[in-house]
Design a protein around this motif. Structure first.
Motif, PDB file in Angstrom:
ATOM      1  N   ALA A 278       0.815  -1.216   0.000  1.00  0.00           N
ATOM      2  CA  ALA A 278       0.000   0.000   0.000  1.00  0.00           C
ATOM      3  C   ALA A 278       0.845   1.260   0.000  1.00  0.00           C
ATOM      4  O   ALA A 278       0.544   2.229  -0.690  1.00  0.00           O
ATOM      5  N   GLN A 279       1.938   1.261   0.776  1.00  0.00           N
ATOM      6  CA  GLN A 279       2.800   2.436   0.856  1.00  0.00           C
ATOM      7  C   GLN A 279       4.052   2.224   0.011  1.00  0.00           C
ATOM      8  O   GLN A 279       4.721   1.203   0.142  1.00  0.00           O
ATOM      9  N   SER A 305      -0.576  -0.653   4.680  1.00  0.00           N
ATOM     10  CA  SER A 305      -1.232   0.562   5.142  1.00  0.00           C
ATOM     11  C   SER A 305      -1.284   0.609   6.662  1.00  0.00           C
ATOM     12  O   SER A 305      -1.110  -0.414   7.346  1.00  0.00           O
ATOM     13  N   ALA A 392       0.926   6.806  -1.316  1.00  0.00           N
ATOM     14  CA  ALA A 392       0.333   6.568   0.007  1.00  0.00           C
ATOM     15  C   ALA A 392       1.353   6.726   1.125  1.00  0.00           C
ATOM     16  O   ALA A 392       1.252   6.082   2.165  1.00  0.00           O
ATOM     17  N   SER A 504      -6.086  10.149   5.417  1.00  0.00           N
ATOM     18  CA  SER A 504      -6.330   9.039   4.491  1.00  0.00           C
ATOM     19  C   SER A 504      -7.645   8.400   4.878  1.00  0.00           C
ATOM     20  O   SER A 504      -8.212   8.699   5.936  1.00  0.00           O
ATOM     21  N   HIS A 506      -9.780   4.448   4.759  1.00  0.00           N
ATOM     22  CA  HIS A 506      -9.549   3.018   4.598  1.00  0.00           C
ATOM     23  C   HIS A 506     -10.864   2.247   4.649  1.00  0.00           C
ATOM     24  O   HIS A 506     -11.833   2.697   5.266  1.00  0.00           O
ATOM     25  N   ASP A 546      -5.985   1.200   0.422  1.00  0.00           N
ATOM     26  CA  ASP A 546      -5.556   0.023   1.190  1.00  0.00           C
ATOM     27  C   ASP A 546      -4.824  -0.958   0.284  1.00  0.00           C
ATOM     28  O   ASP A 546      -5.076  -1.025  -0.909  1.00  0.00           O
TER      29      ASP A 546
END
Length: 546
Positions: A278-279, A305, A392, A504, A506, A546
């Protein structure tokens, strides 16, 4: 107990931070041991009485007064301790004003069995006056909420005894209430109590937000990515390893895979994350890379995430399945101790080089190093930062290359340059009374967005982001537009649009809307916008990363 009750009263009505520090400092300097130590523990959240819960206090008062009267009074006053202190019908007996010491109360609450506690607390409430009852309930339940943070209480200690707050912070996590060694040191009657041979927490160095118009010279500052996990400290002394959160809580048991991977004594600062994509998987222009010959695994910056990490936070037991599906690791930022050697006074550049060498001794499945960003100048960094949202990543950190590792938030050394927040137009649905100085206002607001059937579903709750004047306006709106009451909560007409800002969003199976905002706050009151033009859930779902 009488002096402690008086202190709480005065702190409650004192608005000035310096005024609160002065009141606390005077109390700590003039109150004998161990009362002052137990009071300090209460102020810093270091007291916990396992069997004293708000439900116990509620049950006791409802035996003495009409339950409906108590609930209506509690809703009006907004604070359990204050309500019970005022409504408790103490018997008319002269002995009711006997005042036990803070130490006597603490020791009794710690040693009294669960079945005997109700009678003991009722007896104390009978003996105390209103101020004493208020102090007792605050002390016993740990719900002080009088505008005194743990940091402020420790600052008051430093002022009371004319010692450096950094030294107090250094010693704090090596001690236990009632802090007799700390007071002895403060009075010049004992050695510094922080020198211990066991894994203890050291205060983090923190960053200031970078202003929108600020510009820094990258010859003086290094830039690295700011990852969205939780800040942690990994400490190993004589083979024993502890993992601490930002507040100094021991979270080693929730992440058992980290300790065995720490194969050398030292103290590390980093970000706790879980594996995932995710990141770091979006398009970031020229992400910084470690030298090819460093021998340190970086996993290309990928991480799961914060929502994925959250599934593991606070768990006392972690299943084998969870360890396999969401393995945790620490992305390293800094090295505070290398073995017994304290590196905190060394410049960041030296600590960074030592960190790279130290990390080579660790298991790379549980540790990697936060990559530096290769930018030509600040304008180039600004362009690179624009990719943080797509990747992200939370933003960018800027660290002065010659900075020592200084506890707390020091101006001019470290800055955080977070990505711009997301915003959505939402409709106010519910409001709840605040606590403490906000107990007279509806200040906690739940807001929602429209689903495809035209129904509003909650997507977030916020209690900050507005000015004092805006709070007064919102409180008036709630009172004048209520359609239903549920205890301290009011449902309102679905007519007011609030612009919510959040870091953010989710997917969440715990919420009816299927969504959960991270760090929501109210950025604007949209009096100009009709409620039917607020955003939809589909709009928010498009922002999920996510």
């Amino acid at each position: 107990m009488e002096r402690f009750a008086d202190l709480l009263d005065r702190l409650t009505y004192m608005r000035s931070r310096n005024g609160k520090i002065a009141l606390l400092a005077d109390y700590l300097a003039t109150t004998p041991d161990p009362d002052r130590g137990w009071a300090l523990a209460a102020m810093t959240g270091d007291l916990d009485f396992a069997f004293v819960k708000p439900a116990l206090i509620r049950g006791l008062v409802e035996q003495r007064v009409d339950p409906d009267l108590y609930r209506m009074s509690r809703n009006y006053v907004g604070d359990t301790a204050e309500t019970v202190a005022l409504i408790w019908p103490a018997p008319n007996a002269p002995e009711r004003y006997h005042t036990p010491s803070v130490a006597e109360v603490v020791e009794a609450l710690q040693s009294t069995g669960k079945s005997q506690l109700p009678a003991y607390i009722s007896g104390l409430l009978d003996m105390l006056d209103a101020s004493g009852r208020y102090a007792l309930i605050k002390l016993a339940t740990g719900a002080l909420r009088i505008g005194v943070s743990a940091r402020l209480a420790r600052t008051a200690f430093a002022q009371a005894f004319d010692v450096a707050i950094e030294r107090v912070e250094e010693a704090w996590h090596a001690l236990e209430p009632p802090f007799l060694d700390l007071f002895a040191w403060g009075q010049g009657e004992g050695p510094f109590p922080g020198d211990v041979r066991r894994p203890i927490f050291r205060p983090f160095m923190l960053a200031h937000p970078l202003g929108d118009d600020a510009r820094l010279d990258l010859n003086d500052y290094a830039a690295e990515w700011k990852w969205d996990g939780i800040r942690v400290q990994v400490v190993r002394v004589d083979g024993e390893t502890k993992l601490f959160s930002r507040t100094g809580d021991d979270i080693s048991g929730s992440f058992p895979e980290i300790g065995p991977a720490m194969r050398a004594d030292g103290v590390l600062d980093g970000e706790l994350l879980v594996r995932g994509t995710a990141q770091g998987s979006g398009a970031i222009s020229r992400p910084g890379k470690l030298p090819d010959d460093s021998g340190i695994a970086t996993n290309q910056g990928l991480a799961g995430s914060f929502n994925a990490l959250q599934q593991r936070l606070g768990r006392k037991r972690v299943s084998a399945k969870m360890l396999e599906e969401t393995p945790a690791f620490v992305r390293l930022y800094d090295l505070l101790f290398d073995g017994d050697e304290d590196l905190r006074e060394h410049p960041w550049e030296i600590r960074r080089r030592r960190l790279e060498a130290f990390a080579a001794q660790l298991l790379d499945s549980q540790f990697d190093i936060s990559e530096l960003i290769d930018a030509r100048d600040f304008a180039d960094l600004a362009r690179i930062r624009e990719g943080a949202r797509e990747a992200a990543i939370e933003g960018v950190m800027l660290k002065r290359r010659d900075s020592a590792y200084l506890a707390g938030r020091k101006v001019g050394y470290w800055y955080k340059w977070k990505r711009d927040p997301l915003t959505a137009d939402c409709v106010l649905m519910y409001a709840q009374r605040g606590s403490g100085k906000r107990s007279s206002f509806y200040s906690d607001f739940t807001f929602g967005c429209w689903n495809e059937d035209g129904d509003l579903l909650p997507v977030g709750k916020a209690y900050f982001g507005f000015t004092d004047e805006e709070l007064k306006w919102l409180d008036s709106f709630v009172r004048n537009n209520s359609v239903a009451r549920f205890g301290p909560v009011r449902e309102v007409e679905k007519t007011l649009v609030l612009e919510a800002a959040f870091d953010s969003i989710h997917a969440s199976s715990r919420h009816k809307s299927g969504l959960a905002m991270r760090f929501p706050r109210i950025s604007r009151i949209r009096k100009d916008k009709p409620a039917n033009e607020a955003d939809t859930l589909e709009t928010l779902k498009a922002l999920v990363q996510d």
